[in-house]
Every structure is written in C-alpha cells, then in structure tokens.
Design a protein around this motif. Structure first.
Motif, PDB file in Angstrom:
ATOM      1  N   VAL A 144       0.840  -1.193  -0.124  1.00 49.29           N
ATOM      2  CA  VAL A 144      -0.008   0.039   0.177  1.00 49.29           C
ATOM      3  C   VAL A 144       0.947   1.493   0.053  1.00 49.29           C
ATOM      4  CG1 VAL A 144      -2.037  -1.164   1.107  1.00 49.29           C
ATOM      5  CG2 VAL A 144      -0.413   0.084   2.581  1.00 49.29           C
ATOM      6  N   SER A 145       2.031   1.318   0.741  1.00 48.83           N
ATOM      7  CA  SER A 145       2.972   2.286   0.689  1.00 48.83           C
ATOM      8  C   SER A 145       3.534   2.448  -0.886  1.00 48.83           C
ATOM      9  CB  SER A 145       4.016   1.999   1.588  1.00 48.83           C
ATOM     10  OG  SER A 145       3.796   2.025   2.986  1.00 48.83           O
ATOM     11  N   ALA A 146       3.661   1.344  -1.574  1.00 46.89           N
ATOM     12  CA  ALA A 146       4.552   1.839  -3.061  1.00 46.89           C
ATOM     13  C   ALA A 146       3.072   2.206  -3.780  1.00 46.89           C
ATOM     14  CB  ALA A 146       4.702   0.592  -3.551  1.00 46.89           C
ATOM     15  N   GLY A 147       1.914   1.752  -3.339  1.00 43.70           N
ATOM     16  CA  GLY A 147       0.680   2.202  -4.367  1.00 43.70           C
ATOM     17  C   GLY A 147       0.384   3.764  -4.150  1.00 43.70           C
ATOM     18  N   ALA A 148       0.475   4.231  -2.819  1.00 41.79           N
ATOM     19  CA  ALA A 148       0.106   5.364  -2.368  1.00 41.79           C
ATOM     20  C   ALA A 148       1.067   6.468  -2.711  1.00 41.79           C
ATOM     21  CB  ALA A 148      -0.209   5.472  -0.949  1.00 41.79           C
ATOM     22  N   TYR A 149       2.348   6.267  -2.940  1.00 36.86           N
ATOM     23  CA  TYR A 149       3.561   7.169  -2.759  1.00 36.86           C
ATOM     24  C   TYR A 149       3.649   7.712  -4.089  1.00 36.86           C
ATOM     25  CZ  TYR A 149       8.238   8.839  -1.712  1.00 36.86           C
ATOM     26  OH  TYR A 149       9.296   9.734  -1.706  1.00 36.86           O
ATOM     27  N   GLY A 150       3.475   9.093  -4.168  1.00 34.81           N
ATOM     28  CA  GLY A 150       3.463   9.753  -5.530  1.00 34.81           C
ATOM     29  C   GLY A 150       2.267   9.320  -6.527  1.00 34.81           C
ATOM     30  N   ALA A 151       2.691   9.204  -7.579  1.00 30.34           N
ATOM     31  CA  ALA A 151       1.552   8.787  -8.612  1.00 30.34           C
ATOM     32  C   ALA A 151       1.625   7.274  -8.663  1.00 30.34           C
ATOM     33  CB  ALA A 151       1.668   9.572  -9.957  1.00 30.34           C
ATOM     34  N   GLY A 152       1.002   6.812  -7.697  1.00 32.44           N
ATOM     35  CA  GLY A 152       0.952   5.303  -7.277  1.00 32.44           C
ATOM     36  C   GLY A 152       0.730   4.476  -8.644  1.00 32.44           C
ATOM     37  N   ARG A 153      -0.519   5.068  -9.531  1.00 33.22           N
ATOM     38  CA  ARG A 153      -1.071   4.251 -10.256  1.00 33.22           C
ATOM     39  C   ARG A 153      -0.206   4.313 -11.808  1.00 33.22           C
ATOM     40  NH1 ARG A 153      -6.717   3.416 -11.930  1.00 33.22           N
ATOM     41  NH2 ARG A 153      -7.166   4.538  -9.962  1.00 33.22           N
ATOM     42  N   LYS A 154       0.955   5.047 -11.687  1.00 29.82           N
ATOM     43  CA  LYS A 154       1.784   4.979 -12.594  1.00 29.82           C
ATOM     44  C   LYS A 154       2.584   3.658 -12.753  1.00 29.82           C
ATOM     45  CE  LYS A 154       1.886   9.601 -14.080  1.00 29.82           C
ATOM     46  NZ  LYS A 154       2.752  10.842 -14.214  1.00 29.82           N
ATOM     47  N   ARG A 155       3.016   3.245 -11.597  1.00 28.49           N
ATOM     48  CA  ARG A 155       3.854   2.108 -11.088  1.00 28.49           C
ATOM     49  C   ARG A 155       3.091   0.671 -10.855  1.00 28.49           C
ATOM     50  NH1 ARG A 155       4.656   4.964  -6.437  1.00 28.49           N
ATOM     51  NH2 ARG A 155       6.225   6.485  -7.510  1.00 28.49           N
ATOM     52  N   VAL A 156       1.721   0.895 -10.361  1.00 21.45           N
ATOM     53  CA  VAL A 156       1.128  -0.224  -9.710  1.00 21.45           C
ATOM     54  C   VAL A 156      -0.221  -0.404 -10.383  1.00 21.45           C
ATOM     55  CG1 VAL A 156       0.149  -1.499  -7.554  1.00 21.45           C
ATOM     56  CG2 VAL A 156       2.449  -0.082  -7.580  1.00 21.45           C
ATOM     57  N   ARG A 157      -0.592  -1.411 -10.788  1.00 26.66           N
ATOM     58  CA  ARG A 157      -2.050  -1.634 -11.592  1.00 26.66           C
ATOM     59  C   ARG A 157      -3.116  -1.586 -10.251  1.00 26.66           C
ATOM     60  NH1 ARG A 157      -3.531  -2.737 -16.809  1.00 26.66           N
ATOM     61  NH2 ARG A 157      -1.413  -2.884 -17.193  1.00 26.66           N
ATOM     62  N   ALA A 158      -2.786  -2.576  -9.292  1.00 27.36           N
ATOM     63  CA  ALA A 158      -3.737  -2.495  -8.395  1.00 27.36           C
ATOM     64  C   ALA A 158      -3.122  -3.419  -7.292  1.00 27.36           C
ATOM     65  CB  ALA A 158      -5.168  -3.618  -8.847  1.00 27.36           C
ATOM     66  N   VAL A 159      -3.756  -3.161  -5.997  1.00 30.94           N
ATOM     67  CA  VAL A 159      -3.016  -3.850  -4.910  1.00 30.94           C
ATOM     68  C   VAL A 159      -3.937  -4.751  -4.099  1.00 30.94           C
ATOM     69  CG1 VAL A 159      -2.180  -3.051  -2.398  1.00 30.94           C
ATOM     70  CG2 VAL A 159      -1.592  -1.849  -4.344  1.00 30.94           C
ATOM     71  N   VAL A 160      -3.364  -5.783  -3.480  1.00 37.84           N
ATOM     72  CA  VAL A 160      -4.227  -6.553  -2.604  1.00 37.84           C
ATOM     73  C   VAL A 160      -3.279  -6.532  -1.443  1.00 37.84           C
ATOM     74  CG1 VAL A 160      -4.958  -8.958  -1.990  1.00 37.84           C
ATOM     75  CG2 VAL A 160      -5.550  -8.103  -4.407  1.00 37.84           C
ATOM     76  N   ALA A 161      -3.920  -6.380  -0.256  1.00 35.36           N
ATOM     77  CA  ALA A 161      -2.945  -6.330   1.019  1.00 35.36           C
ATOM     78  C   ALA A 161      -3.909  -7.310   2.023  1.00 35.36           C
ATOM     79  CB  ALA A 161      -2.699  -4.805   1.649  1.00 35.36           C
ATOM     80  N   LEU A 162      -2.916  -7.922   2.587  1.00 31.68           N
ATOM     81  CA  LEU A 162      -3.637  -9.105   3.598  1.00 31.68           C
ATOM     82  C   LEU A 162      -2.986  -8.651   4.964  1.00 31.68           C
ATOM     83  CD1 LEU A 162      -2.750 -12.343   1.520  1.00 31.68           C
ATOM     84  CD2 LEU A 162      -5.108 -11.125   1.471  1.00 31.68           C
ATOM     85  N   SER A 163      -3.756  -8.338   5.631  1.00 30.09           N
ATOM     86  CA  SER A 163      -3.581  -7.944   7.197  1.00 30.09           C
ATOM     87  C   SER A 163      -2.353  -6.799   7.161  1.00 30.09           C
ATOM     88  CB  SER A 163      -3.016  -9.125   7.990  1.00 30.09           C
ATOM     89  OG  SER A 163      -4.106 -10.132   8.025  1.00 30.09           O
TER      90      SER A 163
END
Length: 289
Positions: A144-163
């Motif tokens: 979630v940190s990689a997804g939220a950092y800066g413009a995360g959508r440019k580097r991550v398509r989608a995030v699943v986070a378990l606990s």
C-alpha cells in the motif's frame, strides 16, 4: 461468514478500535490449497547490489501474462517463504515476481519502500507490464505504501493487501497497551526498529519518519491504484489499519477501494488458506488486469 463493508461506514464504526484478539504470527510457509501437477521452477534475478534485493520469477515465457509482484511479511525483520503461492498464481496465468527487500536489520525506513520501488522499475523494464501487487502483513504495508507514494497508479496496476500494517505508528501504539497480545508487543518492537527511533522520544526528524511510514500520509486518491484490503475479525493487526487508509483514499477521490473482514483470527498469508478467500483474491486480481 465474510463481509464486505462500505468504507465510510466501516471507518465510523471501527476506526477507533485498535484492540484485537491474539493470533499466531504469519507462518513462514503459507501453503496454497493446491499445487500444479508440475510446479514451475523459479529463476532468481538481482535488482540491486544488496543480497536481499532479488526477485524470483515464476511463470515467465508466455506472452500476454499479467505481472503479479508478491511482497512477503515477517514484521520487516525476517524473510517468509511465498514460493508455494507464487507457483499457485503462476499456474493460474500470472507471471509472478516473488520479491525480497532489505529488512529493518539491514537498513531503516525508507530503505524498504525504496527497494519495492526499485523492484517495480525492474519488473517494468523486464516485462513492460505495470504489475499488480500482493502483500502480506509487513509486505502489505509495503504494497500500500508503494501504491500510495506519489502517482502510484503509474507504477502499480492494483494492490491486494492481507492484514497490512498500514500504520506502523498504530501498531506501535496498540503494542503498548496493557491488553496487547504478545504478537502486538512484538510488532511494536519491530515497528520501532523499522523507524530507527521511538516516537516517545520525540524529535522532528523522528516524527516525520513515523508520519512517512503511514500509507495514509501519501494517499492521493485518483492518482493511486485500486486496493483490496483484507483482515480477519480477530487479526492482531486490526482492520482499523485499513479503514484509516481507505477513508483517506476515499476522501482524496479513489473510488475502487474495498475493505473486507473475514471470520476468525487468521493473519496475512493464513487468510488464503480459506479457499473462498483465495478465489476471491484471484477474481479481484483478474478483474483488475
């Protein structure tokens, strides 16, 4: 029984709740429900100079396969083996990048986030596809940190986070409560080691680092990827970690963010031992390819 709750309602109901029943720490080998008859061997590459900066790739070779990065848990303090699940997802059509990163014993934050960002760049250079990311516990925090950092959508398509330990400061606070479980107390110590300082001692540099550790501090809504955040009802990393993040993302404009609560006390990779949960995660990932 499993529930999917609207984010804002769940925030109001659970945001203030940080106590959770004790659960066993994430196992070193969270085994998938079934293995392919001929498990695909992985091939390991380095994306940096440190010994832990490596990626093992499963399911490579076929064109058009979506990329899935897996980030293991272990309280930022130890490696855990996700090769079984990497093969499971590879057998279901993904090219899987099982990614290691520097632990808190190797370097303090933000080295771990830096490693994930570097690994994502490596995957993009190698395959050209923007990867989905699946993270567990401490790895969920990094996802979630990689997804939220800066413009995360440019580097991550989608995030699943378990606990996901989406707020290490919350983990530090929960672990200091009188009713804290041994697992929560251990996580408190791990979070402090990750930060490299105690928030109790104050200091602007230290407090800035703790703020930077919280994924919600970087939530930018529509600039960030869709997120599926899952906890068990009695997870020692309580769902408030995810409701805080989901609320911040929703306020910032992200509409595709879901918080799920599963029955029981499973943590991280243990959640996938329920075939229904594993299939729900698989469907969600395929939907977001």
């Amino acid at each position: 029984m499993r529930r999917t709750l609207p984010v804002l309602a769940l925030c109001l109901a659970l945001l203030s709740s940080s106590a959770a029943a004790e659960a066993a720490p994430e196992p070193s080998q969270p085994s998938p429900p079934s293995q392919p008859s001929q498990p695909s061997p992985g091939r390991t590459f380095s994306y940096g100079k440190h010994a832990r900066q490596n990626i093992t790739v499963y399911g490579a070779g076929a064109a058009g396969r979506p990329a899935l990065m897996i980030l293991h848990g272990g309280s930022w303090a130890r490696d855990t083996d996700w090769s079984g699940w990497a093969r499971w997802f590879a057998a279901r059509g993904f090219t899987v990048y099982d990614t290691d990163y520097r632990l808190a014993s190797d370097a303090a934050w933000p080295a771990q986030r830096d490693d994930v960002l570097a690994a994502l760049r490596w995957v993009k250079r190698r395959g050209g596809a923007t990867p989905l990311v699946l993270g567990s516990s401490a790895g969920g925090h990094l996802a979630v940190s990689a997804g939220a950092y800066g413009a995360g959508r440019k580097r991550v398509r989608a995030v699943v986070a378990l606990s996901p330990v989406a707020s290490p400061f919350r983990a530090w606070t929960d672990g200091g409560m009188r009713a804290a479980s041994p697992a929560q107390r251990k996580l408190r110590r791990s979070a402090e080691r990750l930060a490299g300082c105690s928030p109790a001692l104050g200091g602007q540099r230290c407090l800035r680092r703790w703020k930077d550790l919280a994924a919600k501090s970087h939530a930018s809504g529509t600039n960030d990827p869709p997120m599926l955040l899952t906890h068990s009802a009695a997870d020692f990393v309580p769902v408030a970690h995810s409701t805080e993040l989901a609320h911040a993302q929703t306020v910032a404009g992200l509409r595709d963010v879901t918080v799920r609560i599963e029955q029981g006390s499973a943590h991280g990779g243990q959640l996938l031992r329920d075939p229904a949960v594993a299939q729900a995660v698989l469907r969600w990932l395929r939907k977001h390819v």
